[in-house]
Motif scaffolding. Structure first.
Motif, PDB file in Angstrom:
ATOM      1  N   ALA A 118       0.826  -1.230  -0.004  1.00  0.00           N
ATOM      2  CA  ALA A 118      -0.090   0.043   0.055  1.00  0.00           C
ATOM      3  C   ALA A 118       0.763   1.194   0.096  1.00  0.00           C
ATOM      4  O   ALA A 118       2.115   1.267   0.354  1.00  0.00           O
ATOM      5  N   GLY A 119       0.387   2.318  -0.649  1.00  0.00           N
ATOM      6  CA  GLY A 119       0.890   3.632  -0.118  1.00  0.00           C
ATOM      7  C   GLY A 119       2.033   3.605  -1.342  1.00  0.00           C
ATOM      8  O   GLY A 119       2.124   2.911  -2.341  1.00  0.00           O
ATOM      9  N   GLU A 120       2.976   4.734  -1.219  1.00  0.00           N
ATOM     10  CA  GLU A 120       4.000   5.026  -2.455  1.00  0.00           C
ATOM     11  C   GLU A 120       4.871   3.937  -2.411  1.00  0.00           C
ATOM     12  O   GLU A 120       5.654   3.932  -3.416  1.00  0.00           O
ATOM     13  N   TRP A 139      -3.741  -3.497  -5.718  1.00  0.00           N
ATOM     14  CA  TRP A 139      -3.222  -2.424  -5.038  1.00  0.00           C
ATOM     15  C   TRP A 139      -4.241  -1.889  -4.032  1.00  0.00           C
ATOM     16  O   TRP A 139      -5.249  -1.681  -4.562  1.00  0.00           O
ATOM     17  N   ASP A 144      -5.149   5.990   2.617  1.00  0.00           N
ATOM     18  CA  ASP A 144      -4.886   7.436   2.528  1.00  0.00           C
ATOM     19  C   ASP A 144      -5.713   8.305   1.947  1.00  0.00           C
ATOM     20  O   ASP A 144      -6.827   8.032   1.564  1.00  0.00           O
ATOM     21  N   LYS A 148      -3.741  12.083  -2.466  1.00  0.00           N
ATOM     22  CA  LYS A 148      -2.649  11.450  -2.303  1.00  0.00           C
ATOM     23  C   LYS A 148      -2.451  10.089  -3.345  1.00  0.00           C
ATOM     24  O   LYS A 148      -1.573   9.843  -3.931  1.00  0.00           O
ATOM     25  N   GLU A 149      -3.509   9.372  -2.920  1.00  0.00           N
ATOM     26  CA  GLU A 149      -3.468   8.183  -3.524  1.00  0.00           C
ATOM     27  C   GLU A 149      -3.826   8.083  -5.165  1.00  0.00           C
ATOM     28  O   GLU A 149      -3.176   7.653  -5.829  1.00  0.00           O
ATOM     29  N   ILE A 152      -0.156   8.746  -6.423  1.00  0.00           N
ATOM     30  CA  ILE A 152       0.281   7.752  -6.516  1.00  0.00           C
ATOM     31  C   ILE A 152       0.047   6.816  -7.705  1.00  0.00           C
ATOM     32  O   ILE A 152       0.861   6.297  -8.545  1.00  0.00           O
TER      33      ILE A 152
END
Ligand SMILES: O=C(O)CCC(=O)c1ccccc1C(=O)O
Ligand SMILES: [Mg+2]
Length: 305
Positions: A118-120, A139, A144, A148-149, A152
């Motif tokens: 998960a995330g960056e 993914w 978040d 932001k997501e 990414i």
């Protein structure tokens, strides 16, 4: 038929914690069960509940195991109540292991989906899965802030080879507006996004049905169809999108077979992060019941230390 029954709780640490909209998951607790028949043959089963997903808790499963006699029959196994779906799977698959020879199990035609971090972290880690041969990836989103997501995601989709397929799993963590934003974003990338999984919480079924009618991007139900009863209900209520089936918690394998043979549903089989014992039983069902050749969510990058 009568079987000697024993069991043992186990607990395993993930190599990397699993991060979803439900939180951070660091330790996988399961119960390994053992059956021995009158000729001394030994067969294993695995109970790996995910209570935040709608199955029983590990404690409830343990309590059930503790109250069983040390000698059990198929009648006892087929009588396990629906409120203990991971137990139904564990016991019934242990019993089935007496019938079929492992060499008849056909996993060869299955393709696998790899679970991305998960995330960056995804941005510098997808290549390692690609190099291992994965062509389908999942993914986690809804972890978040959406802006932001989406950023990414845009980098990810620019970097991923065109032939890769991406699944976005929100674990019920989006609002209706956010789900629409994700779906709109995916519309222009149609053949690269295989589906969005469980965008909204379980109690938002009609909204998800609406979204699946309004967008070309496919939606898969996961938490909404965690157990067989839910699977049957969603089908009755007209869901004709994708169904994610986690054999490890969905309930009785024989009832699952019946349902899948009766209804031509579009299905994706998915792991509950089980050990090799549960994995073999789940993949056997996936091999038998996958009609559409969608990759199974049993990538092996996320297992235990
Ligand atoms: O389906 C996959 O690709 C991997 C398995 C997975 O994502 C998962 C594993 C355990 C609990 C929940 C989930 C999920 O799909 O939400
Ligand atoms: Mg999911």
């Amino acid at each position: 038929m009568i079987y000697q029954f024993s069991f043992r709780p186990i607990s395993q640490k993930f190599t990397r914690p699993v991060i979803t909209n439900h939180g951070i998951w660091e330790i996988r607790e399961s119960i390994i069960i053992r059956l021995i028949d009158v000729t001394g043959r030994v067969r294993w089963g695995e109970i790996s509940p995910i209570s935040w997903f709608g199955s029983e808790t590990v404690e409830q499963a343990l309590k059930f195991c503790h109250q069983l006699p040390t000698e059990i029959t198929p009648e006892i196994i087929f009588d396990i109540p629906d409120k203990l779906p991971a137990c139904q799977f564990g016991f019934e698959s242990a019993l089935e292991n007496f019938q079929e020879k492992p060499e008849f199990i056909n996993y060869q035609n299955l393709t696998y989906s790899g679970l991305l971090p998960a995330g960056e972290a995804v941005l510098n880690q997808w290549t390692s899965l690609w190099n291992q041969g994965y062509k389908t990836f999942k993914w986690k989103i809804g972890v978040d802030e959406i802006s932001k997501e989406l950023n990414i995601f845009n980098s990810l989709i620019q970097n991923l080879p065109n032939s890769a397929k991406l699944r976005l799993d929100a674990n019920g963590g989006l609002s209706y507006q956010e789900a629409k934003l994700w779906l709109t974003t995916c519309e222009s990338l149609k053949n690269r996004i295989e589906f969005i999984e469980q965008p909204l919480p379980v109690d938002k079924f009609s909204e998800m049905r609406e979204l699946s009618n309004d967008y070309d991007t496919k939606i898969a139900l996961d938490e909404s169809v965690a157990t067989l009863q839910q699977l049957e209900d969603c089908y009755k209520q007209g869901w004709r999108g994708i169904f994610v089936i986690k054999p490890g918690i969905v309930g009785s394998p024989s009832r699952l077979r019946k349902f899948c043979q009766q209804h031509q549903i579009d299905v994706v089989f998915s792991s509950v992060f089980e050990t090799e014992i549960g994995r073999q039983a789940a993949l056997k069902l996936a091999g038998e019941l996958s009609r559409n050749h969608r990759a199974v969510g049993f990538g092996i990058n996320h297992y235990f230390i």
